[in-house]
Design a protein around this motif. Sequence first.
Motif, mmCIF file in Angstrom:
data_model
loop_
_atom_site.group_PDB
_atom_site.id
_atom_site.type_symbol
_atom_site.label_atom_id
_atom_site.label_comp_id
_atom_site.label_asym_id
_atom_site.label_seq_id
_atom_site.Cartn_x
_atom_site.Cartn_y
_atom_site.Cartn_z
ATOM 1 N N ALA A 36 10.381 -1.562 -0.273
ATOM 2 C CA ALA A 36 10.527 -2.572 -0.893
ATOM 3 C C ALA A 36 10.190 -3.646 0.643
ATOM 4 O O ALA A 36 10.103 -4.835 0.146
ATOM 5 C CB ALA A 36 11.936 -3.187 -0.883
ATOM 6 N N ALA A 37 10.971 -3.137 1.768
ATOM 7 C CA ALA A 37 10.733 -3.724 2.444
ATOM 8 C C ALA A 37 8.930 -4.215 3.385
ATOM 9 O O ALA A 37 9.153 -5.649 3.644
ATOM 10 C CB ALA A 37 11.362 -3.172 4.209
ATOM 11 N N ALA A 38 8.085 -3.356 3.027
ATOM 12 C CA ALA A 38 7.054 -3.926 3.501
ATOM 13 C C ALA A 38 6.189 -4.026 2.219
ATOM 14 O O ALA A 38 5.162 -4.743 2.524
ATOM 15 C CB ALA A 38 6.083 -1.950 3.458
ATOM 16 N N ALA A 39 6.680 -4.656 0.633
ATOM 17 C CA ALA A 39 6.222 -5.554 0.250
ATOM 18 C C ALA A 39 6.700 -6.175 0.263
ATOM 19 O O ALA A 39 6.955 -7.448 -0.924
ATOM 20 C CB ALA A 39 6.872 -4.349 -1.233
ATOM 21 N N GLY A 40 7.469 -7.127 0.914
ATOM 22 C CA GLY A 40 7.977 -7.856 1.220
ATOM 23 C C GLY A 40 9.445 -8.453 0.439
ATOM 24 O O GLY A 40 10.104 -9.253 0.106
ATOM 25 N N ARG A 94 1.121 -1.518 0.106
ATOM 26 C CA ARG A 94 -0.233 -0.052 0.025
ATOM 27 C C ARG A 94 0.512 0.660 -0.167
ATOM 28 O O ARG A 94 1.633 1.076 0.856
ATOM 29 C CB ARG A 94 -1.066 -0.352 1.172
ATOM 30 C CG ARG A 94 -1.745 -1.340 1.479
ATOM 31 C CD ARG A 94 -2.849 -0.890 2.360
ATOM 32 N NE ARG A 94 -2.962 0.272 3.062
ATOM 33 C CZ ARG A 94 -4.529 0.573 3.023
ATOM 34 N NH1 ARG A 94 -4.801 0.391 2.301
ATOM 35 N NH2 ARG A 94 -4.390 1.559 3.572
ATOM 36 N N ALA A 95 0.247 2.037 -0.746
ATOM 37 C CA ALA A 95 1.020 3.417 -0.691
ATOM 38 C C ALA A 95 2.003 4.477 0.679
ATOM 39 O O ALA A 95 2.667 4.585 0.844
ATOM 40 C CB ALA A 95 0.709 4.739 -1.400
ATOM 41 N N ASP A 96 0.717 3.839 1.840
ATOM 42 C CA ASP A 96 0.887 4.351 3.335
ATOM 43 C C ASP A 96 1.734 3.240 3.598
ATOM 44 O O ASP A 96 1.246 2.914 4.972
ATOM 45 C CB ASP A 96 -0.485 4.729 3.589
ATOM 46 C CG ASP A 96 -1.442 3.414 4.501
ATOM 47 O OD1 ASP A 96 -0.733 2.655 3.349
ATOM 48 O OD2 ASP A 96 -2.453 4.186 4.669
ATOM 49 N N ALA A 97 2.437 2.324 3.015
ATOM 50 C CA ALA A 97 2.636 1.056 4.101
ATOM 51 C C ALA A 97 3.595 1.216 5.221
ATOM 52 O O ALA A 97 4.181 0.638 5.966
ATOM 53 C CB ALA A 97 3.008 -0.592 3.058
ATOM 54 N N ALA A 98 4.593 2.347 4.544
ATOM 55 C CA ALA A 98 6.304 2.638 5.902
ATOM 56 C C ALA A 98 6.307 3.946 6.459
ATOM 57 O O ALA A 98 6.471 4.787 5.937
ATOM 58 C CB ALA A 98 7.069 2.560 4.601
ATOM 59 N N PRO A 99 4.974 4.106 7.049
ATOM 60 C CA PRO A 99 4.708 5.228 7.862
ATOM 61 C C PRO A 99 5.836 5.898 8.786
ATOM 62 O O PRO A 99 6.078 7.289 8.597
ATOM 63 C CB PRO A 99 3.812 4.944 8.827
ATOM 64 C CG PRO A 99 3.436 4.193 8.743
ATOM 65 C CD PRO A 99 3.776 3.233 7.967
ATOM 66 N N GLN A 100 6.387 4.883 9.556
ATOM 67 C CA GLN A 100 7.612 5.404 10.023
ATOM 68 C C GLN A 100 9.178 6.022 8.978
ATOM 69 O O GLN A 100 9.816 6.821 9.577
ATOM 70 C CB GLN A 100 8.161 4.210 10.832
ATOM 71 C CG GLN A 100 9.229 3.020 9.631
ATOM 72 C CD GLN A 100 7.834 2.712 8.751
ATOM 73 O OE1 GLN A 100 6.692 2.575 9.070
ATOM 74 N NE2 GLN A 100 8.743 1.720 8.056
ATOM 75 N N GLU A 107 8.439 -10.233 5.707
ATOM 76 C CA GLU A 107 9.700 -10.014 5.400
ATOM 77 C C GLU A 107 9.637 -8.619 5.750
ATOM 78 O O GLU A 107 10.530 -8.145 6.253
ATOM 79 C CB GLU A 107 10.174 -10.355 4.108
ATOM 80 C CG GLU A 107 10.717 -11.319 3.637
ATOM 81 C CD GLU A 107 10.904 -12.640 4.731
ATOM 82 O OE1 GLU A 107 12.202 -11.614 5.194
ATOM 83 O OE2 GLU A 107 11.235 -13.482 5.435
ATOM 84 N N GLY A 108 8.872 -7.799 6.172
ATOM 85 C CA GLY A 108 9.186 -6.205 5.903
ATOM 86 C C GLY A 108 9.002 -5.888 7.165
ATOM 87 O O GLY A 108 9.219 -4.131 7.917
ATOM 88 N N HIS A 109 8.183 -6.854 7.988
ATOM 89 C CA HIS A 109 7.807 -6.279 9.210
ATOM 90 C C HIS A 109 9.395 -6.809 9.935
ATOM 91 O O HIS A 109 8.997 -7.099 11.353
ATOM 92 C CB HIS A 109 6.494 -6.240 9.787
ATOM 93 C CG HIS A 109 5.969 -6.102 9.202
ATOM 94 N ND1 HIS A 109 5.248 -4.687 9.085
ATOM 95 C CD2 HIS A 109 4.980 -6.312 8.070
ATOM 96 C CE1 HIS A 109 4.333 -4.332 8.032
ATOM 97 N NE2 HIS A 109 4.384 -5.252 7.646
ATOM 98 N N ARG A 110 9.705 -8.237 9.493
ATOM 99 C CA ARG A 110 10.676 -9.270 10.634
ATOM 100 C C ARG A 110 12.418 -8.936 9.858
ATOM 101 O O ARG A 110 12.515 -8.460 8.747
ATOM 102 C CB ARG A 110 9.708 -10.638 10.463
ATOM 103 C CG ARG A 110 9.129 -11.060 11.649
ATOM 104 C CD ARG A 110 9.009 -12.719 11.000
ATOM 105 N NE ARG A 110 9.837 -13.467 11.962
ATOM 106 C CZ ARG A 110 10.238 -14.202 12.163
ATOM 107 N NH1 ARG A 110 8.906 -14.851 10.870
ATOM 108 N NH2 ARG A 110 10.935 -14.920 12.470
ATOM 109 N N ILE A 111 13.247 -8.457 10.993
ATOM 110 C CA ILE A 111 14.141 -8.311 10.698
ATOM 111 C C ILE A 111 15.005 -9.464 11.305
ATOM 112 O O ILE A 111 15.208 -9.495 12.512
ATOM 113 C CB ILE A 111 14.818 -7.565 11.633
ATOM 114 C CG1 ILE A 111 13.501 -5.487 10.983
ATOM 115 C CG2 ILE A 111 16.454 -6.853 11.072
ATOM 116 C CD1 ILE A 111 14.592 -4.977 11.454
ATOM 117 N N HIS A 112 15.771 -9.883 10.196
ATOM 118 C CA HIS A 112 17.125 -11.392 10.639
ATOM 119 C C HIS A 112 17.361 -11.058 10.737
ATOM 120 O O HIS A 112 18.765 -11.934 10.562
ATOM 121 C CB HIS A 112 16.477 -12.590 8.927
ATOM 122 C CG HIS A 112 14.730 -12.790 8.693
ATOM 123 N ND1 HIS A 112 13.936 -13.475 10.053
ATOM 124 C CD2 HIS A 112 14.025 -11.855 8.611
ATOM 125 C CE1 HIS A 112 12.606 -13.543 9.655
ATOM 126 N NE2 HIS A 112 12.315 -12.470 8.825
#
Length: 352
Positions: free
Chosen positions: A146-150, A28-34, A187-192
Amino acid sequence: MADGKARLRDRLEAKARELGFCAFGVARADAAPQSGERLRQWLEEGAHGDMLWMAETAERRASPQGLWPEVRSVVALGMSYAPAADPLALAEAPELGRISVYAQGGDYHDVVKKALKALARWLVEEAGCELKVFVDTAPVMEKPLAAAAGLGWQGKHTNLVSRQDGSWLFLGAIYTTLELELEPAEEGHRIHCGSCTACLDACPTNAFPAPFRLDARRCISYLTIEHKGPIPEEFRAAIGNRIYGCDDCLAVCPWNRFADTARRHRAFLPRAELAAPALADLLDLDDASFRQVFAGSPIKRIGRNRMVRNAAIAAANSGRAELLPVLERLTMDEDPVVAEAAQWAVTQLSRV
């Protein structure tokens, strides 16, 4: 309706892979609000150095809607440039210049944008939407999107890391008015990265004040590419023989062992003259020969003077007294930054 969105997304992904993209996702266009707040904090700290355009475009860069209010979805794409050889191998060859892996082949701006435009034309024909395409130079936060998109996650070195492609992805984005089918973006929400600090520990100039924070003013990529003036003396020895960029924090990432060079786009195969250039040849460049050697390369954007400045710093670190004659000529160079770097190199090599 949902099935139709899913089918369009699947066909779009298939077309993207046909055009050479190995990584694909939708957010979504608003997927990385931070992202906007992190950008503002980074700018307030002055960590962008003299990349003044970062501050000038901050409001548009902070979110996709800030650049284009009509955007509803972001298609994030990646092309692999995974190296077959060890990017750090030339550290033990001081008579040679080290060029970042991403710049040893074709210019990614041209390659990625051409493929993006072809994908955009296909999408317009299929869905009749409005869209915009972006590669690097536009005010777009490619990595968090890109992270928000997986596609992966932003590692402690702030760059994107992918399970399939490690640290070696060129990113592009399509902003569209379509509301495309999304996918679970775990993947966009977990940091491995876990407890690993390999990337932070590898930095020669301590450019990371903390995990996930980069001070560009200390980064060798910034100093050799973006910085136009004299390179601060405190960083010169640490630069070693790096003449364009630095791969250290990327190269040591453990996730790179999963990167498959078969996924690399053929346009990014290294050119022989860029894989291991001799410092003596680089120091001898004039404007015409610089343009000839670096035609079709992203390196051409820094111009002859910055390249020769960088080569002079590397020559000073080489311990090679045979480079003194060309360096002494460069002390009279028309460009004062080149002349200063050459004079410093002469002083250093005269002590050998």
